[in-house]
Design a protein around this motif. Structure first.
Motif, PDB file in Angstrom:
ATOM      1  N   VAL A 108     118.879  93.790  22.061  1.00 45.80           N
ATOM      2  CA  VAL A 108     118.210  92.738  22.833  1.00 45.80           C
ATOM      3  C   VAL A 108     119.104  92.293  23.993  1.00 45.80           C
ATOM      4  N   GLN A 109     120.375  92.075  23.700  1.00 46.38           N
ATOM      5  CA  GLN A 109     121.307  91.657  24.746  1.00 46.38           C
ATOM      6  C   GLN A 109     121.466  92.730  25.817  1.00 46.38           C
ATOM      7  N   ALA A 110     121.532  93.992  25.381  1.00 44.57           N
ATOM      8  CA  ALA A 110     121.681  95.090  26.342  1.00 44.57           C
ATOM      9  C   ALA A 110     120.463  95.186  27.248  1.00 44.57           C
ATOM     10  N   GLU A 111     119.291  94.988  26.675  1.00 38.05           N
ATOM     11  CA  GLU A 111     118.055  95.056  27.474  1.00 38.05           C
ATOM     12  C   GLU A 111     118.001  93.925  28.495  1.00 38.05           C
ATOM     13  N   GLN A 112     118.419  92.739  28.084  1.00 35.03           N
ATOM     14  CA  GLN A 112     118.445  91.623  29.017  1.00 35.03           C
ATOM     15  C   GLN A 112     119.450  91.876  30.138  1.00 35.03           C
ATOM     16  N   ALA A 113     120.600  92.411  29.778  1.00 32.73           N
ATOM     17  CA  ALA A 113     121.618  92.701  30.783  1.00 32.73           C
ATOM     18  C   ALA A 113     121.154  93.770  31.763  1.00 32.73           C
ATOM     19  N   ALA A 114     120.256  94.660  31.286  1.00 33.83           N
ATOM     20  CA  ALA A 114     119.763  95.746  32.136  1.00 33.83           C
ATOM     21  C   ALA A 114     118.571  95.320  32.989  1.00 33.83           C
ATOM     22  N   ASP A 317      99.713 103.060  23.983  1.00 31.20           N
ATOM     23  CA  ASP A 317     100.981 103.437  23.369  1.00 31.20           C
ATOM     24  C   ASP A 317     101.993 102.326  23.617  1.00 31.20           C
ATOM     25  N   VAL A 318     103.109 102.388  22.893  1.00 32.24           N
ATOM     26  CA  VAL A 318     104.186 101.420  23.039  1.00 32.24           C
ATOM     27  C   VAL A 318     105.478 102.189  23.295  1.00 32.24           C
ATOM     28  N   ILE A 319     106.226 101.771  24.301  1.00 35.68           N
ATOM     29  CA  ILE A 319     107.518 102.389  24.597  1.00 35.68           C
ATOM     30  C   ILE A 319     108.555 101.862  23.620  1.00 35.68           C
ATOM     31  N   ALA A 320     109.250 102.762  22.960  1.00 33.34           N
ATOM     32  CA  ALA A 320     110.307 102.392  22.013  1.00 33.34           C
ATOM     33  C   ALA A 320     111.582 103.121  22.420  1.00 33.34           C
ATOM     34  N   ARG A 321     112.371 102.454  23.261  1.00 34.80           N
ATOM     35  CA  ARG A 321     113.647 103.014  23.717  1.00 34.80           C
ATOM     36  C   ARG A 321     114.694 101.915  23.623  1.00 34.80           C
ATOM     37  N   LYS A 322     115.413 101.917  22.547  1.00 37.51           N
ATOM     38  CA  LYS A 322     116.389 100.880  22.244  1.00 37.51           C
ATOM     39  C   LYS A 322     117.382 100.714  23.393  1.00 37.51           C
ATOM     40  N   GLY A 323     117.556  99.478  23.847  1.00 37.73           N
ATOM     41  CA  GLY A 323     118.488  99.186  24.919  1.00 37.73           C
ATOM     42  C   GLY A 323     117.915  99.302  26.312  1.00 37.73           C
ATOM     43  N   ASP A 324     116.720  99.884  26.433  1.00 36.70           N
ATOM     44  CA  ASP A 324     116.059 100.056  27.728  1.00 36.70           C
ATOM     45  C   ASP A 324     115.300  98.775  28.068  1.00 36.70           C
ATOM     46  N   PRO A 325     115.352  98.301  29.309  1.00 29.23           N
ATOM     47  CA  PRO A 325     114.606  97.083  29.656  1.00 29.23           C
ATOM     48  C   PRO A 325     113.098  97.227  29.512  1.00 29.23           C
ATOM     49  N   GLU A 326     112.584  98.462  29.397  1.00 29.86           N
ATOM     50  CA  GLU A 326     111.156  98.689  29.179  1.00 29.86           C
ATOM     51  C   GLU A 326     110.788  98.711  27.700  1.00 29.86           C
ATOM     52  N   ASN A 327     111.762  98.525  26.823  1.00 29.24           N
ATOM     53  CA  ASN A 327     111.516  98.587  25.387  1.00 29.24           C
ATOM     54  C   ASN A 327     110.431  97.588  24.992  1.00 29.24           C
ATOM     55  N   GLY A 328     109.416  98.070  24.262  1.00 30.32           N
ATOM     56  CA  GLY A 328     108.327  97.214  23.818  1.00 30.32           C
ATOM     57  C   GLY A 328     107.146  97.151  24.754  1.00 30.32           C
ATOM     58  N   ARG A 329     107.251  97.794  25.904  1.00 30.95           N
ATOM     59  CA  ARG A 329     106.134  97.782  26.856  1.00 30.95           C
ATOM     60  C   ARG A 329     104.959  98.572  26.289  1.00 30.95           C
ATOM     61  N   SER A 330     103.751  98.050  26.455  1.00 30.40           N
ATOM     62  CA  SER A 330     102.538  98.773  26.057  1.00 30.40           C
ATOM     63  C   SER A 330     101.885  99.371  27.297  1.00 30.40           C
ATOM     64  N   VAL A 331     101.307 100.558  27.120  1.00 28.38           N
ATOM     65  CA  VAL A 331     100.724 101.300  28.231  1.00 28.38           C
ATOM     66  C   VAL A 331      99.342 101.781  27.817  1.00 28.38           C
ATOM     67  N   GLY A 332      98.370 101.608  28.702  1.00 29.41           N
ATOM     68  CA  GLY A 332      97.020 102.095  28.440  1.00 29.41           C
ATOM     69  C   GLY A 332      96.711 103.311  29.285  1.00 29.41           C
ATOM     70  N   TYR A 333      96.063 104.295  28.677  1.00 25.69           N
ATOM     71  CA  TYR A 333      95.729 105.546  29.360  1.00 25.69           C
ATOM     72  C   TYR A 333      94.241 105.843  29.215  1.00 25.69           C
ATOM     73  N   ASP A 334      93.639 106.354  30.280  1.00 24.00           N
ATOM     74  CA  ASP A 334      92.291 106.912  30.166  1.00 24.00           C
ATOM     75  C   ASP A 334      92.331 108.274  29.491  1.00 24.00           C
ATOM     76  N   VAL A 335      93.391 109.030  29.764  1.00 27.08           N
ATOM     77  CA  VAL A 335      93.623 110.333  29.136  1.00 27.08           C
ATOM     78  C   VAL A 335      95.020 110.295  28.539  1.00 27.08           C
ATOM     79  N   PRO A 336      95.169 110.574  27.251  1.00 34.67           N
ATOM     80  CA  PRO A 336      96.488 110.443  26.631  1.00 34.67           C
ATOM     81  C   PRO A 336      97.449 111.511  27.128  1.00 34.67           C
ATOM     82  N   PRO A 337      98.738 111.204  27.195  1.00 31.39           N
ATOM     83  CA  PRO A 337      99.729 112.210  27.567  1.00 31.39           C
ATOM     84  C   PRO A 337      99.723 113.368  26.571  1.00 31.39           C
ATOM     85  N   ALA A 338      99.971 114.546  27.058  1.00 32.43           N
ATOM     86  CA  ALA A 338      99.973 115.731  26.198  1.00 32.43           C
ATOM     87  C   ALA A 338     101.019 115.584  25.096  1.00 32.43           C
TER      88      ALA A 338
END
Length: 373
Positions: A108-114, A317-338
């Motif tokens: 959490v701290q790393a994500e805030q710092a980033a 979908d939900v982005i799960a990248r520990k330490g990344d400032p985008e961690n926890g972001r949700s994304v909507g797609y009309d066509v899902p990624p392969a």
């Protein structure tokens, strides 16, 4: 004689379809929640108890998870909530997971710092973890004295309940997804047996709140959120996209806080919501003050999906990248990624606010359903 035969047939048919003592037409739900006394989770608890007393839903239990508060505090608040409503025996409380799968305070701290940004709300991470009951903060009317937490874990409760009622259980997921993720990881055979999941979570096409891109519930445990949204289950998402547009205003607040026939619930609502999240500025001293409505929209949608006036069908979908400032972001797609196993789900984007607040106020201002015990 013929009329008597027809009457008996009607009684039999009604009994068979839940109209006379059966519950086939009653929503069976598990409330999976980072519970609190009278903010959004606690408010849903009040409404759910009233709907159960009315016979419209059957709450199989409340499975508590860390999120807004640490688990021990959330369990204490849930126990008192149900006891206060006379539902301590009817709606059991189960203790679940205390820590996210892989999102610790260092991350959490790393994500805030980033540069994660956001409103600064970190939920449980903002307070020391209670180590004993002596560290807990009592609700205004004290701790529960008769209602005890169940011996079974929340994860086992979810698994056992879904197996006992295949294709009948709706999960009302109004906190981080840790309990649900662990339940399906340990017992994947329950996945096709879950009727549906209705979430309060995500910020699909709008900015986040806890961070600039992520909504709190899914940010607190992004790995669990990602695992669960990818399950092949019917899913409905109530994200910030809609909750940002449903605001509790002073006139609606007053309909509860100054109800003609006050109850313990309306007084507690006023005490804990009257001065806002800060505790010094809110509805009681600022007529322009507003609060977002979050979790209670989930219950309204369950009761009548027509509360949602606009929806989208898309892959989330939900982005799960520990330490990344985008961690926890949700994304909507009309066509899902392969190669990503996403499920098309219903994303609610607008609500019938006037009708919802009539529903909300009605449930909050009813007499406390003490006969539930």
């Amino acid at each position: 004689m013929r009329l008597g035969w027809i009457w008996m047939l009607c009684v039999a048919l009604l009994a068979g379809c839940g109209g006379d003592g059966g519950d086939d037409d009653v929503h069976k739900v598990i409330i999976d929640s980072d519970y609190n006394t009278m903010s959004d989770d606690g408010q849903l608890g009040v409404m759910a108890a009233q709907l159960q007393a009315e016979g419209r839903i059957r709450v199989m239990g409340i499975s508590v998870v860390s999120g807004n508060q640490w688990l021990r505090q959330g369990v204490a608040d849930a126990l008192k909530s149900m006891e206060r409503l006379g539902a301590g025996a009817a709606i059991p409380v189960y203790a679940g997971e205390n820590m996210p799968l892989d999102h610790d305070y260092a991350a959490v701290q790393a994500e805030q710092a980033a540069g994660a940004g956001g409103d600064g709300y970190l939920g449980a991470w903002s307070t020391p973890e209670p180590q004993t009951d002596a560290d807990l903060v009592a609700p205004p009317d004290g701790f529960a004295t008769r209602t005890q937490v169940q011996a079974k874990s929340a994860v086992d409760f979810i698994v056992d309940t879904v197996k006992a009622h295949p294709h009948e259980i709706t999960l009302l997921a109004i906190g981080p997804m840790t309990n649900v993720a662990k339940a399906v990881a340990r017992n994947p055979e329950i996945v096709p047996l879950i009727k549906q999941i209705i979430y309060m979570g995500g910020a699909v096409h709008v900015p986040g709140n806890t961070t600039r891109t992520a909504e709190f519930n899914w940010w607190f445990d992004p790995d669990a959120a990602q695992q669960v949204v990818r399950l092949p289950i019917r899913q409905v998402v109530i994200p910030l996209d809609v909750t940002d547009t449903v605001l509790l205003t002073k006139p609606v607040y007053d309909r509860i806080a100054r109800a003609p026939q006050p109850t313990l619930i309306t007084r507690l609502f006023q005490q804990l919501n009257g001065y806002g999240f800060s505790g010094d500025s809110g509805f009681e001293n600022d007529p322009t003050y507003t609060q977002n409505i979050w979790d209670t929209l989930v219950l309204a949608y369950l009761i009548d999906p027509r509360f949602a006036t606009e929806t989208r069908e898309e892959y989330v979908d939900v982005i799960a990248r520990k330490g990344d400032p985008e961690n926890g972001r949700s994304v909507g797609y009309d066509v899902p990624p392969a190669g990503v196993p996403l499920q098309k789900m219903t994303v609610v984007t607008r609500f019938d606010n006037n009708r919802f607040f009539d529903f909300y106020v009605d449930l909050f201002t009813r007499p406390v359903p003490v006969k539930l015990d």
